[in-house]
Design an enzyme around this catalytic site. Structure first.
Site: not given
Length: 164
Positions: A47, A101, A113
């Protein structure tokens, strides 16, 4: 409003162009495989590697991890009506507010993402959890300013001394 002496329209157009470029670069990576520690389309992305890659293509330097990236730029209210394309969205598990994240907001309630669950870079809706891990949307960070993109780029690369 007391800001008539500066050509904000020019800066605003410049920032809009940068935001559009971030969205295009992020969307271009959809489908690229997920790889822990990955930072390139050839080898894959995690990510924060995806965010680092997209932003570095525009000469915006960010730290490597999601936790570090969550402290960059300007905090944005956790309200989808206030988000702009190019804002970073941060996510985490539990109640402590930790970030594990990060994704790039692309507009219309969606973000791009690198998902370990999907095994690739995907586009997701912000209004529902992106995985069975139930990571919660923690907040957003504006890396590209509304008026002068160069100002924010300089702020992002400046070392943090505990001041803004």
């Amino acid at each position: 409003r007391g800001q008539d002496s500066k050509p904000f329209a020019t800066y605003s157009a410049s920032a809009q162009t940068l935001r559009d470029s971030v969205v295009q670069l992020a969307r271009a990576q959809v489908g690229t495989r997920y790889r822990m520690g990955g930072q390139s389309p050839e080898k894959g992305f995690d990510c924060s590697g995806l965010v680092t890659y997209v932003m570095s293509a525009l000469d915006l330097r960010l730290p490597r991890t999601a936790k570090q990236q969550a402290r960059q730029g300007l905090a944005v209210t956790r309200d989808t009506s206030r988000l702009l394309p190019g804002d970073l969205l941060t996510f985490g598990k539990g109640k402590k507010g930790s970030v594990s994240h990060v994704g790039i907001y692309i507009g219309d309630g969606k973000y791009v993402h690198a998902s370990s669950v999907a095994g690739k870079v995907i586009e997701s809706s912000i209004d529902r959890p992106f995985s069975p891990l139930i990571k919660i949307w923690r907040g957003a960070r504006r890396i590209l300013a509304l008026d002068d993109s160069a100002t924010v780029a300089a702020m992002v690369v400046a070392p943090s001394k505990g001041k803004n």
